[in-house]
Write an enzyme that holds these catalytic residues in place. Sequence first.
Site, short mmCIF file in Angstrom:
data_model
loop_
_atom_site.label_atom_id
_atom_site.label_comp_id
_atom_site.label_asym_id
_atom_site.label_seq_id
_atom_site.Cartn_x
_atom_site.Cartn_y
_atom_site.Cartn_z
N ASN A 115 104.24 42.53 73.92
CA ASN A 115 105.23 41.80 74.72
C ASN A 115 106.64 41.97 74.18
O ASN A 115 107.62 41.90 74.94
CB ASN A 115 104.87 40.32 74.78
CG ASN A 115 103.63 40.04 75.60
OD1 ASN A 115 103.15 40.91 76.34
ND2 ASN A 115 103.08 38.85 75.46
N ARG A 141 98.94 41.60 71.53
CA ARG A 141 99.73 41.26 72.73
C ARG A 141 101.11 40.75 72.33
O ARG A 141 102.10 40.99 73.05
CB ARG A 141 98.99 40.22 73.56
CG ARG A 141 97.74 40.75 74.25
CD ARG A 141 98.10 41.69 75.40
NE ARG A 141 96.92 42.35 75.92
CZ ARG A 141 96.08 41.82 76.79
NH1 ARG A 141 96.28 40.59 77.22
NH2 ARG A 141 95.06 42.52 77.24
N LYS A 163 102.97 33.56 77.01
CA LYS A 163 102.11 32.95 76.01
C LYS A 163 100.93 33.86 75.73
O LYS A 163 100.33 34.42 76.64
CB LYS A 163 101.61 31.59 76.51
CG LYS A 163 100.81 30.78 75.48
CD LYS A 163 99.32 31.02 75.54
CE LYS A 163 98.69 30.47 76.80
NZ LYS A 163 97.19 30.57 76.77
N TYR A 166 102.45 19.30 75.65
CA TYR A 166 101.44 20.24 75.19
C TYR A 166 100.59 19.70 74.04
O TYR A 166 99.57 20.27 73.71
CB TYR A 166 102.09 21.55 74.73
CG TYR A 166 102.92 22.26 75.76
CD1 TYR A 166 102.86 21.93 77.12
CD2 TYR A 166 103.78 23.29 75.39
CE1 TYR A 166 103.64 22.59 78.06
CE2 TYR A 166 104.55 23.97 76.32
CZ TYR A 166 104.49 23.61 77.64
OH TYR A 166 105.25 24.27 78.56
N ILE A 181 109.14 33.81 78.74
CA ILE A 181 108.44 33.15 77.63
C ILE A 181 106.92 33.29 77.83
O ILE A 181 106.22 32.30 78.07
CB ILE A 181 108.85 31.68 77.48
CG1 ILE A 181 108.80 30.93 78.82
CG2 ILE A 181 110.24 31.57 76.86
CD1 ILE A 181 108.95 29.42 78.68
#
Length: 286
Positions: free
Chosen positions: A247, A243, A237, A48, A235
Amino acid sequence: MYQKLSKSGTDIPSLGLGTWDLKQGECSRVVSEALDLGYRHIDAAAMYENESEVGTGIIDSRVDRAELFLATKINTLGWTPSGGQGPQLKNKNIIKSLEKSLEDLKTDYVDLLLIHWPKFETNLGDMLEIMYEIKASQKATEIGVANFNSNLLNECVNLGFNDLFCNQVEYHPFLSQSKLLDTMKNLDIIPVAYCPICRGDVAKDDVIINLSEKYSKTPAQIALRWIVQQNAVAIPKTANLERLKENSNIYDFNLDEGDMEQIFGLQRNQRLVPNLESNESLYPWD
Protein backbone atom coordinates in the site's frame (compact mmCIF):
# COMPACT_ATOMS: atom_id res chain seq x y z
CA MET A 1 5.19 7.71 1.31
CA TYR A 2 6.11 11.20 2.43
CA GLN A 3 3.88 13.06 -0.02
CA LYS A 4 1.73 15.44 1.98
CA LEU A 5 -1.19 17.80 1.61
CA SER A 6 -1.13 21.10 3.48
CA LYS A 7 -3.72 23.42 4.94
CA SER A 8 -3.41 26.23 7.46
CA GLY A 9 0.24 25.37 7.96
CA THR A 10 -0.49 21.75 8.88
CA ASP A 11 0.75 18.87 6.73
CA ILE A 12 -1.11 15.56 6.47
CA PRO A 13 0.54 12.56 4.79
CA SER A 14 -1.55 11.48 1.80
CA LEU A 15 -1.36 7.84 2.92
CA GLY A 16 -2.28 6.68 6.40
CA LEU A 17 -3.12 3.52 8.28
CA GLY A 18 -6.75 2.91 9.17
CA THR A 19 -7.25 1.04 12.45
CA TRP A 20 -10.94 0.04 12.38
CA ASP A 21 -11.42 -3.57 13.52
CA LEU A 22 -7.77 -4.07 14.52
CA LYS A 23 -7.89 -5.73 17.91
CA GLN A 24 -5.57 -6.04 20.90
CA GLY A 25 -2.04 -7.24 20.16
CA GLU A 26 -2.69 -7.35 16.42
CA CYS A 27 -3.48 -3.63 16.48
CA SER A 28 -0.31 -2.70 18.36
CA ARG A 29 1.78 -4.87 16.07
CA VAL A 30 0.33 -3.42 12.86
CA VAL A 31 0.72 0.18 14.04
CA SER A 32 4.32 -0.45 15.05
CA GLU A 33 5.10 -2.25 11.78
CA ALA A 34 3.54 0.54 9.73
CA LEU A 35 5.59 3.18 11.49
CA ASP A 36 8.73 1.09 11.09
CA LEU A 37 8.02 0.99 7.34
CA GLY A 38 7.79 4.76 7.18
CA TYR A 39 4.08 5.46 7.63
CA ARG A 40 3.59 8.69 9.54
CA HIS A 41 -0.21 8.99 9.57
CA ILE A 42 -2.33 6.86 11.91
CA ASP A 43 -6.12 7.13 11.94
CA ALA A 44 -7.86 6.12 15.18
CA ALA A 45 -11.27 6.58 16.80
CA ALA A 46 -12.86 6.25 20.23
CA MET A 47 -15.58 4.10 18.63
CA TYR A 48 -13.02 1.48 17.54
CA GLU A 49 -12.21 0.58 21.17
CA ASN A 50 -8.51 0.14 20.38
CA GLU A 51 -6.93 3.52 21.06
CA SER A 52 -4.87 2.03 23.90
CA GLU A 53 -3.44 -0.55 21.49
CA VAL A 54 -2.76 2.17 18.91
CA GLY A 55 -0.88 4.11 21.59
CA THR A 56 1.14 1.04 22.53
CA GLY A 57 2.06 0.48 18.88
CA ILE A 58 3.26 4.06 18.59
CA ILE A 59 5.38 3.73 21.74
CA ASP A 60 6.79 0.39 20.56
CA SER A 61 7.84 1.91 17.23
CA ARG A 62 9.99 4.54 18.97
CA VAL A 63 9.03 7.07 16.31
CA ASP A 64 9.26 10.59 17.69
CA ARG A 65 5.76 11.96 18.40
CA ALA A 66 6.57 15.17 16.49
CA GLU A 67 7.10 13.12 13.31
CA LEU A 68 3.67 11.52 13.50
CA PHE A 69 0.29 12.73 12.26
CA LEU A 70 -2.23 11.18 14.65
CA ALA A 71 -5.98 11.50 14.12
CA THR A 72 -8.85 10.34 16.29
CA LYS A 73 -12.60 10.83 16.37
CA ILE A 74 -15.21 11.79 18.95
CA ASN A 75 -17.89 9.08 19.22
CA THR A 76 -21.03 11.20 19.08
CA LEU A 77 -23.21 8.11 18.58
CA GLY A 78 -22.41 6.09 21.67
CA TRP A 79 -22.24 2.94 19.52
CA THR A 80 -19.31 0.55 19.98
CA PRO A 81 -18.54 -2.91 18.54
CA SER A 82 -18.60 -4.55 21.97
CA GLY A 83 -21.60 -2.77 23.42
CA GLY A 84 -23.82 -1.98 20.47
CA GLN A 85 -25.91 1.16 20.81
CA GLY A 86 -25.07 3.01 24.00
CA PRO A 87 -26.07 6.45 25.27
CA GLN A 88 -25.44 9.35 22.93
CA LEU A 89 -22.49 11.51 23.91
CA LYS A 90 -23.53 14.58 25.88
CA ASN A 91 -21.91 17.93 25.15
CA LYS A 92 -20.64 18.17 28.71
CA ASN A 93 -18.73 14.91 28.23
CA ILE A 94 -17.00 15.69 24.92
CA ILE A 95 -13.83 17.05 26.51
CA LYS A 96 -13.80 14.16 28.99
CA SER A 97 -14.09 11.75 26.06
CA LEU A 98 -11.11 13.35 24.35
CA GLU A 99 -9.06 13.22 27.54
CA LYS A 100 -9.75 9.47 27.74
CA SER A 101 -8.62 9.12 24.12
CA LEU A 102 -5.43 11.05 24.81
CA GLU A 103 -4.71 8.88 27.85
CA ASP A 104 -5.23 5.71 25.82
CA LEU A 105 -3.20 7.02 22.89
CA LYS A 106 -0.43 7.98 25.33
CA THR A 107 -0.09 11.50 23.98
CA ASP A 108 -0.82 15.06 25.07
CA TYR A 109 -2.51 16.04 21.82
CA VAL A 110 -3.79 14.77 18.49
CA ASP A 111 -2.96 16.37 15.18
CA LEU A 112 -6.55 15.99 14.03
CA LEU A 113 -9.81 15.56 15.93
CA LEU A 114 -12.95 14.62 14.01
CA ILE A 115 -16.68 14.52 14.68
CA HIS A 116 -17.16 10.86 13.72
CA TRP A 117 -20.83 11.02 12.68
CA PRO A 118 -23.27 13.91 12.37
CA LYS A 119 -25.36 13.26 15.44
CA PHE A 120 -25.50 15.95 18.10
CA GLU A 121 -27.09 16.27 21.53
CA THR A 122 -28.26 19.79 20.69
CA ASN A 123 -27.07 21.13 17.33
CA LEU A 124 -24.07 21.33 15.03
CA GLY A 125 -23.11 24.83 16.16
CA ASP A 126 -22.84 23.78 19.81
CA MET A 127 -20.71 20.76 18.84
CA LEU A 128 -18.35 22.87 16.74
CA GLU A 129 -17.99 25.42 19.53
CA ILE A 130 -16.74 22.68 21.84
CA MET A 131 -14.45 21.22 19.17
CA TYR A 132 -12.84 24.60 18.59
CA GLU A 133 -12.45 25.13 22.33
CA ILE A 134 -10.43 21.91 22.24
CA LYS A 135 -8.33 23.28 19.40
CA ALA A 136 -7.72 26.49 21.36
CA SER A 137 -6.53 24.37 24.29
CA GLN A 138 -3.94 22.81 21.93
CA LYS A 139 -5.18 19.29 22.63
CA ALA A 140 -6.01 19.08 18.92
CA THR A 141 -4.04 20.86 16.22
CA GLU A 142 -6.81 20.71 13.62
CA ILE A 143 -10.55 20.05 13.65
CA GLY A 144 -12.40 18.03 11.01
CA VAL A 145 -15.51 15.98 10.41
CA ALA A 146 -16.42 12.55 9.04
CA ASN A 147 -19.45 11.29 7.13
CA PHE A 148 -20.74 14.83 6.51
CA ASN A 149 -22.72 15.60 3.36
CA SER A 150 -22.48 18.79 1.31
CA ASN A 151 -25.31 20.55 3.14
CA LEU A 152 -23.65 19.92 6.50
CA LEU A 153 -20.30 21.20 5.25
CA ASN A 154 -21.95 24.37 3.98
CA GLU A 155 -23.77 24.71 7.30
CA CYS A 156 -20.42 24.59 9.11
CA VAL A 157 -19.21 27.51 7.00
CA ASN A 158 -22.47 29.42 7.43
CA LEU A 159 -22.10 29.03 11.19
CA GLY A 160 -18.69 30.70 10.94
CA PHE A 161 -16.51 27.57 11.11
CA ASN A 162 -14.82 27.99 7.75
CA ASP A 163 -11.49 26.33 8.50
CA LEU A 164 -12.47 22.69 8.86
CA PHE A 165 -9.38 20.66 8.00
CA CYS A 166 -10.97 17.60 6.35
CA ASN A 167 -14.02 15.46 5.80
CA GLN A 168 -13.43 11.72 6.10
CA VAL A 169 -15.81 9.68 3.94
CA GLU A 170 -16.06 6.38 2.14
CA TYR A 171 -14.46 6.77 -1.28
CA HIS A 172 -13.20 4.22 -3.80
CA PRO A 173 -13.49 3.57 -7.55
CA PHE A 174 -16.99 2.10 -7.25
CA LEU A 175 -18.52 5.02 -5.32
CA SER A 176 -18.76 8.42 -6.94
CA GLN A 177 -18.46 11.28 -4.49
CA SER A 178 -18.39 13.92 -7.22
CA LYS A 179 -20.85 16.34 -5.60
CA LEU A 180 -19.20 16.04 -2.20
CA LEU A 181 -15.70 16.36 -3.66
CA ASP A 182 -16.73 19.51 -5.53
CA THR A 183 -18.11 20.97 -2.30
CA MET A 184 -14.91 20.14 -0.42
CA LYS A 185 -12.79 21.70 -3.16
CA ASN A 186 -14.88 24.89 -3.10
CA LEU A 187 -14.62 25.07 0.69
CA ASP A 188 -10.92 24.10 0.82
CA ILE A 189 -11.62 20.97 2.88
CA ILE A 190 -9.26 18.03 2.39
CA PRO A 191 -10.97 14.74 1.37
CA VAL A 192 -9.88 11.69 3.40
CA ALA A 193 -10.98 8.36 1.91
CA TYR A 194 -11.77 5.36 4.07
CA CYS A 195 -12.36 1.94 2.45
CA PRO A 196 -10.25 3.21 -0.49
CA ILE A 197 -9.73 -0.27 -1.99
CA CYS A 198 -13.36 -1.28 -1.34
CA ARG A 199 -12.26 -4.03 1.06
CA GLY A 200 -10.39 -5.76 -1.73
CA ASP A 201 -13.08 -5.55 -4.42
CA VAL A 202 -10.79 -3.48 -6.66
CA ALA A 203 -8.77 -6.68 -7.25
CA LYS A 204 -11.81 -8.25 -8.95
CA ASP A 205 -12.41 -5.54 -11.54
CA ASP A 206 -11.16 -6.11 -15.10
CA VAL A 207 -10.38 -2.45 -15.78
CA ILE A 208 -8.26 -2.15 -12.65
CA ILE A 209 -6.62 -5.52 -13.31
CA ASN A 210 -5.65 -4.37 -16.82
CA LEU A 211 -4.24 -1.13 -15.43
CA SER A 212 -2.29 -3.03 -12.81
CA GLU A 213 -0.66 -5.00 -15.61
CA LYS A 214 0.03 -1.82 -17.63
CA TYR A 215 1.77 -0.10 -14.70
CA SER A 216 3.25 -3.25 -13.12
CA LYS A 217 1.37 -2.47 -9.93
CA THR A 218 -1.25 -4.30 -7.88
CA PRO A 219 -4.95 -3.39 -8.13
CA ALA A 220 -4.78 -1.91 -4.62
CA GLN A 221 -1.86 0.30 -5.64
CA ILE A 222 -3.80 1.49 -8.70
CA ALA A 223 -6.82 2.43 -6.58
CA LEU A 224 -4.73 4.20 -3.95
CA ARG A 225 -2.76 6.08 -6.59
CA TRP A 226 -6.05 7.16 -8.21
CA ILE A 227 -7.14 8.66 -4.91
CA VAL A 228 -3.94 10.50 -4.04
CA GLN A 229 -3.73 11.94 -7.57
CA GLN A 230 -7.01 13.70 -6.76
CA ASN A 231 -5.27 15.62 -3.96
CA ALA A 232 -7.01 13.42 -1.44
CA VAL A 233 -5.80 11.26 1.45
CA ALA A 234 -6.27 7.46 1.61
CA ILE A 235 -6.32 5.47 4.86
CA PRO A 236 -6.45 1.76 3.95
CA LYS A 237 -6.59 -0.77 6.77
CA THR A 238 -4.65 -4.03 6.76
CA ALA A 239 -3.22 -6.40 9.34
CA ASN A 240 -0.79 -7.93 6.83
CA LEU A 241 2.84 -6.78 6.72
CA GLU A 242 3.21 -7.40 2.99
CA ARG A 243 0.04 -5.41 2.29
CA LEU A 244 1.38 -2.57 4.42
CA LYS A 245 4.46 -2.52 2.19
CA GLU A 246 2.37 -2.81 -0.95
CA ASN A 247 0.00 0.00 0.00
CA SER A 248 2.88 2.37 0.66
CA ASN A 249 4.55 1.79 -2.70
CA ILE A 250 2.41 4.20 -4.74
CA TYR A 251 4.66 7.21 -5.22
CA ASP A 252 6.89 6.04 -8.06
CA PHE A 253 4.32 6.26 -10.87
CA ASN A 254 1.47 8.42 -12.19
CA LEU A 255 -1.76 7.32 -13.80
CA ASP A 256 -2.39 8.85 -17.23
CA GLU A 257 -5.39 11.16 -17.48
CA GLY A 258 -7.21 8.65 -19.67
CA ASP A 259 -6.61 5.90 -17.13
CA MET A 260 -7.86 8.14 -14.32
CA GLU A 261 -11.04 8.64 -16.35
CA GLN A 262 -11.40 4.89 -16.89
CA ILE A 263 -11.46 4.42 -13.13
CA PHE A 264 -13.93 7.27 -12.64
CA GLY A 265 -16.18 5.35 -15.05
CA LEU A 266 -16.36 2.37 -12.70
CA GLN A 267 -18.64 4.02 -10.16
CA ARG A 268 -21.76 1.97 -9.40
CA ASN A 269 -22.94 3.53 -6.12
CA GLN A 270 -21.47 0.65 -4.12
CA ARG A 271 -21.42 1.58 -0.44
CA LEU A 272 -19.80 -0.56 2.21
CA VAL A 273 -20.79 1.63 5.15
CA PRO A 274 -24.51 2.43 5.36
CA ASN A 275 -25.88 5.71 6.61
CA LEU A 276 -27.24 5.67 10.13
CA GLU A 277 -30.97 5.07 10.27
CA SER A 278 -31.29 7.98 12.68
CA ASN A 279 -29.40 10.28 10.31
CA GLU A 280 -30.89 9.21 6.99
CA SER A 281 -33.75 11.70 6.95
CA LEU A 282 -31.72 14.62 8.31
CA TYR A 283 -28.38 13.98 6.63
CA PRO A 284 -28.80 11.77 3.55
CA TRP A 285 -25.73 10.89 1.51
CA ASP A 286 -25.04 13.21 -1.41
